[in-house]
Design a protein around this motif. Structure first.
Motif, PDB file in Angstrom:
ATOM      1  N   VAL A 396       0.829  -1.197   0.000  1.00 46.29           N
ATOM      2  CA  VAL A 396       0.000   0.000   0.000  1.00 46.29           C
ATOM      3  C   VAL A 396       0.869   1.254   0.000  1.00 46.29           C
ATOM      4  O   VAL A 396       0.600   2.221  -0.734  1.00 46.29           O
ATOM      5  N   GLU A 397       1.914   1.236   0.800  1.00 49.31           N
ATOM      6  CA  GLU A 397       2.794   2.403   0.875  1.00 49.31           C
ATOM      7  C   GLU A 397       3.493   2.641  -0.461  1.00 49.31           C
ATOM      8  O   GLU A 397       3.651   3.796  -0.903  1.00 49.31           O
ATOM      9  N   THR A 398       3.935   1.588  -1.085  1.00 49.79           N
ATOM     10  CA  THR A 398       4.563   1.719  -2.407  1.00 49.79           C
ATOM     11  C   THR A 398       3.601   2.350  -3.402  1.00 49.79           C
ATOM     12  O   THR A 398       3.976   3.211  -4.205  1.00 49.79           O
ATOM     13  N   SER A 399       2.341   1.928  -3.348  1.00 55.41           N
ATOM     14  CA  SER A 399       1.332   2.492  -4.236  1.00 55.41           C
ATOM     15  C   SER A 399       1.133   3.980  -3.972  1.00 55.41           C
ATOM     16  O   SER A 399       1.006   4.775  -4.911  1.00 55.41           O
ATOM     17  N   LEU A 400       1.104   4.353  -2.709  1.00 53.81           N
ATOM     18  CA  LEU A 400       0.905   5.759  -2.367  1.00 53.81           C
ATOM     19  C   LEU A 400       2.106   6.610  -2.781  1.00 53.81           C
ATOM     20  O   LEU A 400       1.942   7.744  -3.253  1.00 53.81           O
ATOM     21  N   ILE A 405       3.119   6.370 -11.240  1.00 50.43           N
ATOM     22  CA  ILE A 405       3.696   5.234 -11.970  1.00 50.43           C
ATOM     23  C   ILE A 405       2.725   4.049 -11.960  1.00 50.43           C
ATOM     24  O   ILE A 405       2.523   3.369 -12.976  1.00 50.43           O
ATOM     25  N   VAL A 406       2.114   3.811 -10.787  1.00 49.06           N
ATOM     26  CA  VAL A 406       1.155   2.702 -10.675  1.00 49.06           C
ATOM     27  C   VAL A 406      -0.020   2.917 -11.611  1.00 49.06           C
ATOM     28  O   VAL A 406      -0.451   1.998 -12.332  1.00 49.06           O
ATOM     29  N   MET A 407      -0.563   4.137 -11.646  1.00 44.51           N
ATOM     30  CA  MET A 407      -1.713   4.404 -12.506  1.00 44.51           C
ATOM     31  C   MET A 407      -1.332   4.327 -13.983  1.00 44.51           C
ATOM     32  O   MET A 407      -2.123   3.876 -14.818  1.00 44.51           O
ATOM     33  N   ALA A 408      -0.116   4.743 -14.307  1.00 42.47           N
ATOM     34  CA  ALA A 408       0.337   4.625 -15.698  1.00 42.47           C
ATOM     35  C   ALA A 408       0.434   3.155 -16.098  1.00 42.47           C
ATOM     36  O   ALA A 408       0.038   2.767 -17.208  1.00 42.47           O
ATOM     37  N   GLY A 409       0.961   2.344 -15.186  1.00 45.78           N
ATOM     38  CA  GLY A 409       1.031   0.909 -15.464  1.00 45.78           C
ATOM     39  C   GLY A 409      -0.353   0.307 -15.624  1.00 45.78           C
ATOM     40  O   GLY A 409      -0.581  -0.548 -16.492  1.00 45.78           O
ATOM     41  N   ALA A 410      -1.299   0.766 -14.769  1.00 45.99           N
ATOM     42  CA  ALA A 410      -2.667   0.263 -14.865  1.00 45.99           C
ATOM     43  C   ALA A 410      -3.287   0.629 -16.210  1.00 45.99           C
ATOM     44  O   ALA A 410      -3.996  -0.183 -16.823  1.00 45.99           O
ATOM     45  N   LEU A 411      -3.022   1.848 -16.678  1.00 46.19           N
ATOM     46  CA  LEU A 411      -3.557   2.264 -17.978  1.00 46.19           C
ATOM     47  C   LEU A 411      -2.975   1.429 -19.109  1.00 46.19           C
ATOM     48  O   LEU A 411      -3.662   1.101 -20.079  1.00 46.19           O
ATOM     49  N   LEU A 412      -1.682   1.107 -18.991  1.00 47.84           N
ATOM     50  CA  LEU A 412      -1.070   0.235 -20.011  1.00 47.84           C
ATOM     51  C   LEU A 412      -1.727  -1.140 -20.018  1.00 47.84           C
ATOM     52  O   LEU A 412      -1.964  -1.728 -21.079  1.00 47.84           O
ATOM     53  N   VAL A 633     -13.278   0.983 -10.385  1.00 51.83           N
ATOM     54  CA  VAL A 633     -11.963   0.586 -10.912  1.00 51.83           C
ATOM     55  C   VAL A 633     -11.484  -0.754 -10.351  1.00 51.83           C
ATOM     56  O   VAL A 633     -11.136  -1.657 -11.114  1.00 51.83           O
ATOM     57  N   PRO A 634     -11.426  -0.933  -9.011  1.00 56.32           N
ATOM     58  CA  PRO A 634     -10.904  -2.208  -8.496  1.00 56.32           C
ATOM     59  C   PRO A 634     -11.767  -3.422  -8.831  1.00 56.32           C
ATOM     60  O   PRO A 634     -11.311  -4.553  -8.666  1.00 56.32           O
ATOM     61  N   ASN A 635     -12.992  -3.202  -9.294  1.00 53.81           N
ATOM     62  CA  ASN A 635     -13.844  -4.338  -9.637  1.00 53.81           C
ATOM     63  C   ASN A 635     -13.895  -4.604 -11.138  1.00 53.81           C
ATOM     64  O   ASN A 635     -13.965  -5.761 -11.556  1.00 53.81           O
ATOM     65  N   VAL A 636     -13.884  -3.570 -11.931  1.00 58.59           N
ATOM     66  CA  VAL A 636     -13.956  -3.748 -13.376  1.00 58.59           C
ATOM     67  C   VAL A 636     -12.602  -4.137 -13.955  1.00 58.59           C
ATOM     68  O   VAL A 636     -12.518  -4.975 -14.866  1.00 58.59           O
ATOM     69  N   LEU A 637     -11.527  -3.544 -13.426  1.00 60.59           N
ATOM     70  CA  LEU A 637     -10.198  -3.791 -13.994  1.00 60.59           C
ATOM     71  C   LEU A 637      -9.813  -5.276 -13.985  1.00 60.59           C
ATOM     72  O   LEU A 637      -9.341  -5.799 -15.006  1.00 60.59           O
ATOM     73  N   PHE A 748      -5.893   0.624  -6.146  1.00 59.35           N
ATOM     74  CA  PHE A 748      -6.871   1.404  -5.399  1.00 59.35           C
ATOM     75  C   PHE A 748      -6.213   2.487  -4.528  1.00 59.35           C
ATOM     76  O   PHE A 748      -6.663   3.640  -4.535  1.00 59.35           O
ATOM     77  N   PRO A 749      -5.152   2.182  -3.760  1.00 65.19           N
ATOM     78  CA  PRO A 749      -4.496   3.251  -3.000  1.00 65.19           C
ATOM     79  C   PRO A 749      -3.944   4.359  -3.897  1.00 65.19           C
ATOM     80  O   PRO A 749      -4.011   5.546  -3.540  1.00 65.19           O
ATOM     81  N   ALA A 750      -3.388   3.981  -5.063  1.00 68.76           N
ATOM     82  CA  ALA A 750      -2.876   5.003  -5.976  1.00 68.76           C
ATOM     83  C   ALA A 750      -4.007   5.893  -6.470  1.00 68.76           C
ATOM     84  O   ALA A 750      -3.840   7.117  -6.623  1.00 68.76           O
ATOM     85  N   LEU A 751      -5.149   5.305  -6.720  1.00 65.14           N
ATOM     86  CA  LEU A 751      -6.312   6.072  -7.160  1.00 65.14           C
ATOM     87  C   LEU A 751      -6.741   7.051  -6.066  1.00 65.14           C
ATOM     88  O   LEU A 751      -7.069   8.216  -6.347  1.00 65.14           O
ATOM     89  N   ILE A 752      -6.746   6.574  -4.830  1.00 66.81           N
ATOM     90  CA  ILE A 752      -7.102   7.433  -3.689  1.00 66.81           C
ATOM     91  C   ILE A 752      -6.115   8.602  -3.586  1.00 66.81           C
ATOM     92  O   ILE A 752      -6.506   9.759  -3.384  1.00 66.81           O
ATOM     93  N   ALA A 753      -4.821   8.287  -3.714  1.00 70.23           N
ATOM     94  CA  ALA A 753      -3.794   9.318  -3.555  1.00 70.23           C
ATOM     95  C   ALA A 753      -3.920  10.409  -4.608  1.00 70.23           C
ATOM     96  O   ALA A 753      -3.639  11.585  -4.342  1.00 70.23           O
TER      97      ALA A 753
END
Length: 757
Positions: A396-400, A405-412, A633-637, A748-753
């Motif tokens: 979770v901390e890494t995501s925050l 970077i996490v969201m960019a990876g998710a988009l890819l 997002v966390p359910n559809v992805l 999800f934590p990255a989305l929150i942040a």
């Protein structure tokens, strides 16, 4: 403590005080449910996929009313010394005669039943190609030369291979409204009859046909249902032992989910339904999902202070967890229940009864765990789970810290999933669900190599009434057009052979005319010819009874629905029939092709409705549109990624995988609800977005990992099945559940942040 918790605790206290009575009721219901549960049978027939009134099903039944059952069993007899020898021909004759006496078989065809038309003083008369007496070596050699010389014709080609070492017997089932329930019995009788007729001989036997494939799927499904449930129980036993480290809570959990499973299968049997390759997964899904409720309840009870009395421990445990467990049961059940809008009955049955099973599971878990918590032995060994908490907190901390970077990876990944979605094909293949080394697939492959395609693709040529008179296809121009159509269709290589009444009447007329025109030049001659040939020539009796329609059968390889659909289109386009004459594909195979359309409709309806319903319920339960949007997002992805994987590796969307999206959506929403609930509580208590998601991950993360392991590994046991569609369902569902955990703890934590600051 809010009113909900107070109500939950009162309910928990009521159940605890009457725990023996509640347990007795549950066990009594299980005993009652066991009776219909034991009578649930397996049936994979294609008719089970359709609702009454479906045009394809109506056309199929109309075809059966006119022509009888089109289901056939092809038995290939093979000898190294050849079947066109005195011994081989005698064995063929004996086997053919024996099969004619099998109850449930309407007719039998082989070289031993083939007749030739000969002209005598009294006119044309049928003569058996193979006499019923034993032939001399010279007679057999002469007959062999004659048969093989004409083996490329429709008269002989279907019944003998090029070197005469294999001959075929075609057994057609009797018309029977209950054929789906009696097919296995009839096939067993055929096998026993052949064993008796050919006992002590060197004849090798091979079988093929739609019924043979369905029988193999039924047999594999029956074995899989027991194997998968046993494997799931063993795996859950091991996982629970690792989590609880005591035998009593493990046995209690297995007992609870066992009772829920018996209730479910009892309700399923009471409804008169049969298990198939789609609903086969239902008991295992309910078993592993319901296990999660027991894990939550027993683990929470073990973490409470030691000085509590058994009643206080039970009341606090059930009172605290009844609401979240009810919410997750509701959302998951809704994910299954939306399958009830599918136009495919088997998909509806999977969804509705799985949803019912989850409700059963929650009831059994509350009653069973409340009863069990009266005894200290059922409490798991307390565990701080600090290592797991630290691992989740680190993720979770890494995501925050690296949210962009996490969201960019998710988009890819979304882009990759979108590409994969474009590569998904819609298809279903009954024989392809069996592995290549399965005896039925090996026999089918051998028969097609030696004798050609055996699956009958049926068409009906119809004549419209003209000039107010009765419709009649018995005219030279129609016969010539049908003859040209049959020839042109075979030349396309979409089909391997063809047969119609035209073929038989043409040979009859040639014999009568002494080599004259193959087709009479007058309508009246054709009608007279029909009356002469209706007793001995296949399909002619049907033509005499229904002169407005002509049955034409083509042989196609046993293949997927998409391949058969292309063959239907190719053959239809090859028809050049006179005005007022139409052609329609009918019989079993077009019904099989229709499944592809139903699969697409089911996927679109069920996933779209599941998305709307579950997110709407989350919004209502949390009283927040924002909560529903956060859950998107966390359910559809994970669902999109799983469907993308299907496209990447070439798994088709078929009768089994069509349920993946809706089922997976219902499964993965549980963890999101728990995480979102804890995050919302933190925000209400004044914590900032990052602090709230950190605490939610630290407190709820270990349980998310635990339930993901139980459910994910539990459904993974479906990959032990013998039916490929069940293997795909289990593997893809386990993958989706694993991806959901990663998305919950990382994306999800990255989305929150980024968006809730």
């Amino acid at each position: 403590m809010n009113r909900k918790n107070t109500t939950s605790e009162r309910l928990a206290g009521w159940v605890y005080d009457r725990r023996w009575a509640c347990l007795g009721v549950c066990l009594a219901l299980a005993v009652v449910a066991a009776v219909p549960a034991l009578h649930v049978r397996v049936d994979n027939s294609v008719q089970r996929w359709f609702v009454e009134g479906d045009p394809a099903l109506t056309a199929y039944r109309s075809f059966q009313d006119t022509y009888g059952n089109d289901e056939t069993v092809l038995i290939a007899l093979q000898r190294d010394d050849g079947m066109l020898t005195p011994t081989g021909l005698q064995l063929l004759h004996e086997a053919t005669q024996a099969l004619r006496g099998v109850e449930g078989v309407a007719s039998v065809q082989s070289l031993a039943t083939t007749e030739q038309i000969q002209m005598g003083i009294a006119g044309p008369r049928p003569v058996s190609l193979v006499p019923d007496r034993r032939l001399s070596d010279e007679q057999a050699r002469s007959l062999r030369r004659r048969i093989l010389r004409r083996a490329d014709s429709t008269l002989y080609g279907r019944f003998v291979n090029d070197d005469g070492t294999m001959t075929a017997i075609l057994a057609r089932m009797r018309p029977n409204d209950q054929i789906d329930g009696q097919r296995d019995v009839i096939l067993g009788r055929i096998q026993e009859t052949l064993d008796r007729a050919l006992r002590g001989t060197d004849v090798q036997r091979h079988r093929a046909g739609v019924g043979v494939i369905l029988h193999a799927l039924n047999e594999a499904s029956t074995q899989d249902s027991m194997l998968v449930l046993l494997a799931a129980n063993m795996l859950i036993f091991l996982l629970l032992w690792a989590f609880f480290r005591r035998i009593a809570p493990v046995l209690l959990t297995l007992g609870v989910v066992g009772v829920a499973t018996v209730w479910l299968m009892g309700a399923y049997g009471w409804a008169g339904l049969a298990i198939n390759t789609v609903t086969l997964v239902m008991p295992t899904l309910v078993l592993v999902i319901c296990t999660a409720d027991c894990v939550h309840l027993l683990r929470h009870a073990a973490d409470l202070p030691e000085n509590l009395s058994p009643r206080e421990r039970a009341v606090q445990t059930v009172g605290f967890l009844l609401r979240p467990c009810s919410i997750t049961t509701l959302t998951t059940a809704l994910g299954f229940a939306v399958l009830g809008v599918s136009s495919m009955p088997v998909v509806r049955h999977l969804g509705l009864f799985s949803a019912l099973g989850l409700v059963f599971g929650l009831i059994a878990a509350v009653v069973g765990c409340t009863w069990g918590l009266a005894y200290k032995a059922v409490l798991p060994v307390p565990s701080g789970r600090e290592g797991l908490r630290a691992g989740v907190a680190s993720i979770v901390e890494t995501s925050l810290q690296h949210s962009r970077i996490v969201m960019a990876g998710a988009l890819l990944l979304v882009a990759g999933a979108a590409w994969g979605l474009t590569q998904i094909t819609v298809d279903t293949n009954s024989i392809g669900y069996l592995y290549r080394d399965h005896p039925v697939r090996q026999d089918s492959r051998l028969i097609e190599q030696e004798l050609g395609p055996y699956a009958p693709l049926e068409f009906v040529v119809r004549a419209d009434s003209t000039g107010g008179g009765p419709a009649d296809v018995r005219s030279p121009r129609v016969f010539e057009a049908v003859q040209d159509w049959q020839r042109d269709a075979v030349r396309t290589n979409a089909v391997g052979w063809s047969y119609s009444a035209v073929d038989g009447l043409r040979r009859l007329h040639t014999a009568m005319a002494g080599g004259g025109p193959a087709i009479p030049e007058q309508d009246a001659q054709l009608k007279t010819l029909t009356q002469l040939g209706k007793k001995n020539i296949p399909y002619v009796a049907n033509l005499a009874a229904h002169p407005d329609r002509l049955r034409v059968t083509f042989g196609v390889p046993m293949q997927s629905a998409d391949g058969i659909g292309r063959a239907v289109q190719t053959v239809t386009e090859a028809a050049r029939l006179p005005d007022g004459v139409s052609v329609e594909a009918t019989g079993y195979l077009p019904l099989y092709v229709r499944i592809m359309t139903l699969v697409v409709e089911s996927q679109l309806w069920t996933f779209g409705l599941a998305l709307a319903v579950i997110l709407g319920v989350i919004g209502l339960l949390f009283r927040s549109v924002r909560a529903a949007l956060w859950a998107l997002v966390p359910n559809v992805l994970p669902v999109l990624l799983t469907l993308g994987v299907m496209g990447w590796i070439g798994i088709p969307l078929d009768v089994a995988t069509v349920t993946i999206a809706a089922v997976l959506f219902g499964l993965v929403v549980d963890d999101s609800v728990h995480l979102l609930h804890r995050y919302g509580v933190g925000r209400e208590q004044g914590l900032g977005p990052k602090s709230a998601i950190r605490r939610a991950g630290r407190e709820g993360g270990p349980m998310l990992v635990t339930t993901t392991c139980v459910i994910g590994l539990g459904v993974l046991v479906l990959t032990l099945a013998q039916v490929k569609s069940v293997v795909w369902f289990g593997g893809l569902t386990a993958l989706g559940i694993g991806l959901a955990l990663v998305v919950d703890l990382l994306v999800f934590p990255a989305l929150i942040a980024l968006y809730d600051a």
